[in-house]
Scaffold this motif. Sequence first.
Motif, PDB file in Angstrom:
ATOM      1  N   ILE A 152       0.826  -1.207   0.000  1.00 48.64           N
ATOM      2  CA  ILE A 152       0.000   0.000   0.000  1.00 48.64           C
ATOM      3  C   ILE A 152       0.860   1.257   0.000  1.00 48.64           C
ATOM      4  O   ILE A 152       1.841   1.351   0.745  1.00 48.64           O
ATOM      5  CB  ILE A 152      -0.928   0.023   1.232  1.00 48.64           C
ATOM      6  N   VAL A 153       0.475   2.215  -0.831  1.00 45.12           N
ATOM      7  CA  VAL A 153       1.086   3.543  -0.798  1.00 45.12           C
ATOM      8  C   VAL A 153       0.011   4.530  -0.354  1.00 45.12           C
ATOM      9  O   VAL A 153      -1.074   4.577  -0.941  1.00 45.12           O
ATOM     10  CB  VAL A 153       1.639   3.960  -2.175  1.00 45.12           C
ATOM     11  N   ILE A 154       0.314   5.296   0.682  1.00 50.88           N
ATOM     12  CA  ILE A 154      -0.600   6.328   1.165  1.00 50.88           C
ATOM     13  C   ILE A 154      -0.042   7.688   0.761  1.00 50.88           C
ATOM     14  O   ILE A 154       1.037   8.090   1.208  1.00 50.88           O
ATOM     15  CB  ILE A 154      -0.750   6.269   2.696  1.00 50.88           C
ATOM     16  N   ALA A 155      -0.756   8.386  -0.127  1.00 46.63           N
ATOM     17  CA  ALA A 155      -0.321   9.719  -0.562  1.00 46.63           C
ATOM     18  C   ALA A 155      -0.686  10.715   0.533  1.00 46.63           C
ATOM     19  O   ALA A 155      -1.858  10.888   0.874  1.00 46.63           O
ATOM     20  CB  ALA A 155      -1.000  10.084  -1.878  1.00 46.63           C
ATOM     21  N   TRP A 156       0.327  11.374   1.076  1.00 47.79           N
ATOM     22  CA  TRP A 156       0.124  12.236   2.240  1.00 47.79           C
ATOM     23  C   TRP A 156       0.583  13.666   1.964  1.00 47.79           C
ATOM     24  O   TRP A 156       1.710  13.888   1.512  1.00 47.79           O
ATOM     25  CB  TRP A 156       0.885  11.682   3.442  1.00 47.79           C
ATOM     26  N   ASP A 157      -0.301  14.641   2.249  1.00 52.65           N
ATOM     27  CA  ASP A 157       0.090  16.044   2.123  1.00 52.65           C
ATOM     28  C   ASP A 157      -0.324  16.869   3.342  1.00 52.65           C
ATOM     29  O   ASP A 157      -0.267  18.097   3.328  1.00 52.65           O
ATOM     30  CB  ASP A 157      -0.487  16.650   0.839  1.00 52.65           C
ATOM     31  N   GLY A 158      -0.772  16.175   4.379  1.00 54.45           N
ATOM     32  CA  GLY A 158      -1.130  16.865   5.616  1.00 54.45           C
ATOM     33  C   GLY A 158      -2.508  17.488   5.614  1.00 54.45           C
ATOM     34  O   GLY A 158      -2.905  18.122   6.590  1.00 54.45           O
ATOM     35  N   ALA A 184       3.245  -1.419  -5.911  1.00 54.69           N
ATOM     36  CA  ALA A 184       2.081  -1.310  -5.032  1.00 54.69           C
ATOM     37  C   ALA A 184       0.828  -1.814  -5.739  1.00 54.69           C
ATOM     38  O   ALA A 184       0.705  -1.713  -6.957  1.00 54.69           O
ATOM     39  CB  ALA A 184       1.883   0.142  -4.602  1.00 54.69           C
ATOM     40  N   ASP A 185      -0.111  -2.369  -4.957  1.00 57.92           N
ATOM     41  CA  ASP A 185      -1.371  -2.817  -5.528  1.00 57.92           C
ATOM     42  C   ASP A 185      -2.565  -2.053  -4.967  1.00 57.92           C
ATOM     43  O   ASP A 185      -3.714  -2.402  -5.217  1.00 57.92           O
ATOM     44  CB  ASP A 185      -1.571  -4.325  -5.338  1.00 57.92           C
ATOM     45  N   LEU A 186      -2.294  -0.984  -4.200  1.00 55.39           N
ATOM     46  CA  LEU A 186      -3.364  -0.111  -3.716  1.00 55.39           C
ATOM     47  C   LEU A 186      -2.783   1.250  -3.345  1.00 55.39           C
ATOM     48  O   LEU A 186      -1.788   1.331  -2.627  1.00 55.39           O
ATOM     49  CB  LEU A 186      -4.064  -0.718  -2.497  1.00 55.39           C
ATOM     50  N   LEU A 187      -3.425   2.290  -3.840  1.00 56.08           N
ATOM     51  CA  LEU A 187      -3.054   3.660  -3.496  1.00 56.08           C
ATOM     52  C   LEU A 187      -4.172   4.265  -2.668  1.00 56.08           C
ATOM     53  O   LEU A 187      -5.348   4.154  -3.026  1.00 56.08           O
ATOM     54  CB  LEU A 187      -2.835   4.490  -4.764  1.00 56.08           C
ATOM     55  N   ILE A 188      -3.809   4.918  -1.572  1.00 57.13           N
ATOM     56  CA  ILE A 188      -4.794   5.572  -0.715  1.00 57.13           C
ATOM     57  C   ILE A 188      -4.552   7.073  -0.756  1.00 57.13           C
ATOM     58  O   ILE A 188      -3.428   7.536  -0.522  1.00 57.13           O
ATOM     59  CB  ILE A 188      -4.698   5.045   0.728  1.00 57.13           C
ATOM     60  N   MET A 189      -5.583   7.832  -1.080  1.00 58.38           N
ATOM     61  CA  MET A 189      -5.423   9.281  -1.161  1.00 58.38           C
ATOM     62  C   MET A 189      -6.752   9.978  -0.915  1.00 58.38           C
ATOM     63  O   MET A 189      -7.821   9.386  -1.061  1.00 58.38           O
ATOM     64  CB  MET A 189      -4.876   9.683  -2.543  1.00 58.38           C
ATOM     65  N   GLY A 190      -6.668  11.243  -0.531  1.00 61.91           N
ATOM     66  CA  GLY A 190      -7.876  12.038  -0.346  1.00 61.91           C
ATOM     67  C   GLY A 190      -8.384  12.526  -1.686  1.00 61.91           C
ATOM     68  O   GLY A 190      -7.621  12.621  -2.652  1.00 61.91           O
ATOM     69  N   ALA A 191      -9.651  12.833  -1.767  1.00 62.22           N
ATOM     70  CA  ALA A 191     -10.243  13.371  -2.993  1.00 62.22           C
ATOM     71  C   ALA A 191     -10.357  14.882  -2.847  1.00 62.22           C
ATOM     72  O   ALA A 191     -10.873  15.384  -1.854  1.00 62.22           O
ATOM     73  CB  ALA A 191     -11.612  12.754  -3.231  1.00 62.22           C
ATOM     74  N   TYR A 192      -9.888  15.580  -3.853  1.00 61.70           N
ATOM     75  CA  TYR A 192      -9.841  17.029  -3.792  1.00 61.70           C
ATOM     76  C   TYR A 192     -10.736  17.657  -4.848  1.00 61.70           C
ATOM     77  O   TYR A 192     -11.066  17.040  -5.857  1.00 61.70           O
ATOM     78  CB  TYR A 192      -8.405  17.521  -3.989  1.00 61.70           C
ATOM     79  N   VAL A 206       4.230  11.855 -10.336  1.00 66.42           N
ATOM     80  CA  VAL A 206       5.213  11.415  -9.340  1.00 66.42           C
ATOM     81  C   VAL A 206       4.638  10.267  -8.516  1.00 66.42           C
ATOM     82  O   VAL A 206       5.313   9.263  -8.257  1.00 66.42           O
ATOM     83  CB  VAL A 206       5.617  12.580  -8.404  1.00 66.42           C
ATOM     84  N   ILE A 207       3.382  10.415  -8.111  1.00 69.97           N
ATOM     85  CA  ILE A 207       2.728   9.369  -7.314  1.00 69.97           C
ATOM     86  C   ILE A 207       2.614   8.084  -8.124  1.00 69.97           C
ATOM     87  O   ILE A 207       2.910   6.989  -7.624  1.00 69.97           O
ATOM     88  CB  ILE A 207       1.332   9.837  -6.847  1.00 69.97           C
ATOM     89  N   ILE A 208       2.208   8.207  -9.371  1.00 73.25           N
ATOM     90  CA  ILE A 208       2.075   7.019 -10.236  1.00 73.25           C
ATOM     91  C   ILE A 208       3.422   6.325 -10.405  1.00 73.25           C
ATOM     92  O   ILE A 208       3.523   5.096 -10.283  1.00 73.25           O
ATOM     93  CB  ILE A 208       1.496   7.410 -11.613  1.00 73.25           C
ATOM     94  N   ASN A 209       4.448   7.103 -10.690  1.00 77.21           N
ATOM     95  CA  ASN A 209       5.788   6.527 -10.886  1.00 77.21           C
ATOM     96  C   ASN A 209       6.265   5.791  -9.636  1.00 77.21           C
ATOM     97  O   ASN A 209       6.877   4.716  -9.720  1.00 77.21           O
ATOM     98  CB  ASN A 209       6.791   7.622 -11.262  1.00 77.21           C
ATOM     99  N   LYS A 210       5.968   6.365  -8.474  1.00 75.12           N
ATOM    100  CA  LYS A 210       6.436   5.766  -7.225  1.00 75.12           C
ATOM    101  C   LYS A 210       5.663   4.487  -6.905  1.00 75.12           C
ATOM    102  O   LYS A 210       6.251   3.498  -6.439  1.00 75.12           O
ATOM    103  CB  LYS A 210       6.293   6.766  -6.072  1.00 75.12           C
ATOM    104  N   THR A 211       4.360   4.481  -7.141  1.00 72.97           N
ATOM    105  CA  THR A 211       3.587   3.263  -6.884  1.00 72.97           C
ATOM    106  C   THR A 211       4.057   2.129  -7.787  1.00 72.97           C
ATOM    107  O   THR A 211       4.102   0.975  -7.362  1.00 72.97           O
ATOM    108  CB  THR A 211       2.073   3.499  -7.099  1.00 72.97           C
TER     109      THR A 211
END
Length: 308
Positions: free
Chosen positions: A189-195, A271-279, A261-266
Motif C-alpha cells: 500500500i502507498v498512502i499519498a500524504w500532504d497533511g 504497489a497494488d493499492l493507493l490511498i489518497m484524499g479526494a480534492y 510522481v505518485i504514479i511513478n512511485k507506486t
Amino acid sequence: MLAKKTNKVYSKFTIKISIMFKNIIIPFSGNETEISSIKAGLYLAKQYDIKVTILHISPDPDKILVTEYYSMGITTMLRKDIMKDIKKISIEQKQKAYDITTKYATDISMKLNTDSMANDKPGIYFDTEIGDANKIIIKKGRISDLIILGKEIQNNSLYTNIITSTLFESGCPLIITPSIKLDMIGKTIVIAWDGSSESSRALKSAMPIYSYAKKIYILQIQEKKQISDMATAENVVNYLKSHNIKAEAIIEKNKKNIGQVIINKTQALDADLLIMGAYTHNRIQQKFMGGATSFMLEKANIPIFMVH
C-alpha cells in the motif's frame, strides 16, 4: 520466522479492526472491462469473511421512453414494442452480470447468494435494482462501509459520472479499480500524504485494510514552501505505529506534475493499492474534482482508495 512474528504482533489488531468493513457494495453493469472491481471485492470477501454485494441496476423503461421517445409521438403499439425490447435487453444484461459473478465466485470456491436483503451473514451476494443508478448507489452507500467501482463502468450511459457523485455524495469510502488483471489488493500500500484534512480522512478510513498489508509506504511530495505546522510522513508513521501498524516514510522532491510522481512511485514500489484524499477545485462546488484527483483517476493503473 519474521513473518510469523509479524502475524502475532498484528493478530489482536486484525480482530479489532476487521469489524469496521462488514458491508461492501460493488455496482456492476455486466461488462467484462469492470471485472477488476469484482475480483477486488471477492478477494476482500475471502480475506475479511464479510458481506459483499454485487449490485446490478437496470434502467426504468418508462423513463427511457419519456427521455428518448416522448417528442416522437409514438403509437401505443410501438410503445409496447419498445418497452418489450428494453425489458428484454435488461434481462439479458442482468443474466450476463450474474453469470460473470458466479464464474469468478466459483473460481475462488465461494457460493453466490441471491437473498442479499434478507441475509446479513458474510458471503458473496447478487442483488438487482431498477432506476437511477446514481441515486440508488448513493442511497446504498450511505449505509455501507465501502463501495468498489470499476473505472470503466462510466462508459455505460446508465452510470455516467457515477464515480464523482458516489465519491462526494454517498459519505462512503470508494475504491476505483482500473481495467487490469487483478489477483489481490492491499498487500503493498502507498498512502499519498500532504497533511490535508482529505488525506487524513483517507488515512483513517482505510484502517481495516492495513492489517493484511505486507508493506505500507507513506509518500509525501516535498513542497518548495513547506507549511511548518503540517503533519509530516514521519508523523504518520508514528501514528500508525501506535496502532501496531508498521509503515515507512518516503519523501519526494516537488515536481510539476504531482500525480505523475505518485504514479511513478507506486509502480516502482510494485504497489497494488493507493490511498489518497479526494480534492476539488472549489470546496463548495464538489462536483468538480481537482487536477491531481482527476489525473490519478484517468492515468493510474492501480486500484485507488478515496474518501472525501
